[in-house]
Design an enzyme around this catalytic site. Structure first.
Site, PDB file in Angstrom:
ATOM      1  N   ARG B  19       6.854 -62.127 -22.297  1.00 16.74           N
ATOM      2  CA  ARG B  19       7.883 -61.272 -22.901  1.00 16.74           C
ATOM      3  C   ARG B  19       7.842 -61.421 -24.438  1.00 16.74           C
ATOM      4  NH1 ARG B  19      11.881 -61.401 -26.538  1.00 16.74           N
ATOM      5  NH2 ARG B  19      12.501 -63.461 -25.783  1.00 16.74           N
ATOM      6  N   ASP B  20       8.179 -62.607 -24.920  1.00 14.80           N
ATOM      7  CA  ASP B  20       8.294 -62.849 -26.363  1.00 14.80           C
ATOM      8  C   ASP B  20       6.942 -62.647 -27.049  1.00 14.80           C
ATOM      9  OD1 ASP B  20       9.250 -63.669 -28.820  1.00 14.80           O
ATOM     10  OD2 ASP B  20       9.981 -65.604 -28.135  1.00 14.80           O
ATOM     11  N   HIS B 212      14.384 -73.838 -27.234  1.00 14.20           N
ATOM     12  CA  HIS B 212      13.347 -72.847 -27.563  1.00 14.20           C
ATOM     13  C   HIS B 212      12.940 -73.087 -29.018  1.00 14.20           C
ATOM     14  CE1 HIS B 212      11.822 -68.504 -27.485  1.00 14.20           C
ATOM     15  NE2 HIS B 212      11.882 -68.743 -28.783  1.00 14.20           N
ATOM     16  N   HIS B 214      10.011 -72.877 -32.265  1.00 16.37           N
ATOM     17  CA  HIS B 214       8.800 -72.281 -32.849  1.00 16.37           C
ATOM     18  C   HIS B 214       8.089 -73.368 -33.664  1.00 16.37           C
ATOM     19  CE1 HIS B 214       9.531 -67.701 -32.532  1.00 16.37           C
ATOM     20  NE2 HIS B 214      10.159 -68.324 -31.558  1.00 16.37           N
ATOM     21  N   CYS B 245       8.821 -63.643 -34.762  1.00 21.99           N
ATOM     22  CA  CYS B 245      10.054 -62.909 -35.038  1.00 21.99           C
ATOM     23  C   CYS B 245       9.812 -61.968 -36.204  1.00 21.99           C
ATOM     24  CB  CYS B 245      11.194 -63.872 -35.369  1.00 21.99           C
ATOM     25  SG  CYS B 245      12.716 -62.999 -35.822  1.00 21.99           S
ATOM     26  N   ASN B 254       5.887 -69.088 -31.085  1.00 18.33           N
ATOM     27  CA  ASN B 254       6.551 -70.097 -30.263  1.00 18.33           C
ATOM     28  C   ASN B 254       5.672 -71.330 -30.150  1.00 18.33           C
ATOM     29  OD1 ASN B 254       8.852 -68.468 -28.868  1.00 18.33           O
ATOM     30  ND2 ASN B 254       7.075 -67.143 -28.752  1.00 18.33           N
TER      31      ASN B 254
END
Lengths: 329, 329
Positions: B19-20, B212, B214, B245, B254
């Protein structure tokens, strides 16, 4: 107090980029640029700078100006100016230029020692002993960097007994002041580091212990923290994260000085380093070496180097408050 | 027992790359390739996979096949299949496809929430409440991912009181099962993580807490370890380290799933993940997304993926033993 909160504890940062980094570059970096870089690092507050290596210019042409660099740099009070020397001849050249410390090197692994130094480990110990004797006569301190302590790219795990037998020869036998445990190709992992550093500190509490990590597999900073948790406070690092090991294909560079300083200072450690000056110096690297560096701090900035608000922020807010809530992600 | 030695402790790894990661790619990844990747990740042993996002195809065309992907994947027993939903409409689409969990998102920072979601935080809370109510009626568990918990790229530090007031709304008010504290642009550092996670665990010991991170500034793995030391055991990560992002220029992806699993397994944690299968899946990414990934494990291999001895090793040894010791470094 845990390792996560430094509480002002002092950590000593040793810059190896000007030797370990520059020697790996194909382009010859002009002598005056090398000198300017060492001076910038000194003024940024590094504890030690490994200025160059006194090796055969045929073997490492990138460092063929070792004398000129060592004689040309400023000597900022309190900074240790070290040089790597492979043998007695190199040591004599280095001491003639007034190094503050000699850094000798051998490998904990027989295969890596043969491949890298073309000697058996026993032969290396003999050669190192000669250098240590000469350095003692000249009252120049010696550090020995032991490669492949956390693993050999050809042999795999290196027995702890081999590592500690060599350390005993260095510290107990030869009486050197400092030992650097090197993770030459990025095989160290935090659990292993924590154990090995604890045992070293228990055996030789008076020795000046330095850790040298590579970030090859993304564990560089975590290994530094595991070592700190075990009582270590001295670390090699390389500006921009440059440097590597030609005997280990795929291995990326040393841990990046500005990444380690950035993280440790955020955590409340005192590295004595001015991060802004360090980043300024790192920003000059690409023009010297002809390519970008892996430094993530140069790419992303420090954590509080903020970005501007969107120009239409007021309009966004007005639209949001005037409209039915809707998401657009 | 310290954080450096896992002692078999279970760590739950949640894959967000599909997804990300995929949503950030300019190339559209064919639906059957997305399905194959989710299946590979399931079989590799991920605890949870964030399969896709049910968003407007105009806003994120890369994920316009959300229904087809969610309906096409294998459902491996024990694996949680999650999807990101921005609003009630997305939640209804996701639930119609049988997601095991809805992941909602808002930001701890007002500026980032407005810039990213085009709503004020208060409006987001209202919107999220509607989705949570609908999910409760359908007995579908909800997780809320709170962005910018460890810093906002536009505002800087985000007050802890803001973060915890929002968490209280989620856990206490809405009664959601899980909260993910997100370091959306890589501003978290280990000391901060240790403190914030400890406080969260003390306040809401029953909530399912995920972190979560990065790796923007090289602190990804260290932040994971600091969180584990504070009691966390669930982590988002992205295969190959893909994703980022768009509102934070310079921010890299990530934390990389195979880097985190590689390190944690070496340290004695039980991630339940088959690293070889994970690396195989990561090796397929460049052909899907059209470029290399930041994964250092794909580049360098696992720590014991050894390199061959030099072909002339015997000759090197013979020359060494026949000659006067000399070093060539």
């Amino acid at each position: 107090m845990t390792v996560w909160h430094g509480g002002g504890r002092r950590i000593y940062m040793n810059e190896v980029g000007t030797r370990d980094g520059f020697q790996a570059e194909s382009a010859f970096i002009p002598t005056e640029d090398k000198i300017a870089m060492v001076n910038a690092l000194s003024h940024a507050g590094m504890n030690k700078v490994e200025v160059t290596a006194f090796v055969s210019p045929k073997v490492i042409p990138a460092l063929r100006d070792a004398e000129a660099v060592m004689q040309g740099i400023e000597r900022v009070p309190g900074v240790v100016y070290s040089a790597l020397v492979p043998n007695l001849k190199g040591a004599e050249r280095a001491m003639a230029c007034g190094v503050s410390e000699l850094n000798l090197v051998m490998s904990a692994s027989e295969s890596h020692n043969l491949a890298n130094l073309r000697m058996t480990r026993d032969q290396s110990i003999d050669a190192l002993s000669q250098v240590v004797d000469a350095a003692k006569r000249a009252s120049v301190p010696v550090n020995i960097s032991l490669s492949c302590v956390f693993g050999c790219p050809m042999e795999g795990d290196v027995p702890e007994s081999d590592v500690f037998a060599l350390c005993e020869r260095f510290v107990g036998g030869m009486g050197v002041a400092g030992v650097t445990l090197c993770d030459t190709t990025g095989m160290a992992y935090p659990g292993q580091v924590r154990t090995l550093v604890s045992e070293f500190k228990a055996r030789w509490p008076q020795a000046e212990l330095t850790l040298h990590f590579h970030n090859t597999r993304g564990m560089g900073l975590s290994n530094v923290l595991a070592a700190i948790d075990a009582g270590a406070d001295r670390f090699d690092a390389s500006l921009g994260g440059i440097g590597g090991c030609p005997y280990a294909p795929g291995a990326t560079g040393n841990v990046c000085t500005e990444e380690i300083v950035h993280a440790l200072e955020l955590m409340g450690y005192d590295t004595g380093v001015d991060l802004a000056q360090l980043i300024e110096a790192s920003n000059r690297l690409p023009s010297l070496i002809g390519h970008d560096t892996p430094s993530q701090i140069v790419k992303a900035g420090r954590r509080l180097d903020l970005h501007p608000l969107p120009k239409d922020m007021d309009a966004i807010r007005e639209r949001a408050l005037g409209a039915t809530p809707r998401a657009t992600v």
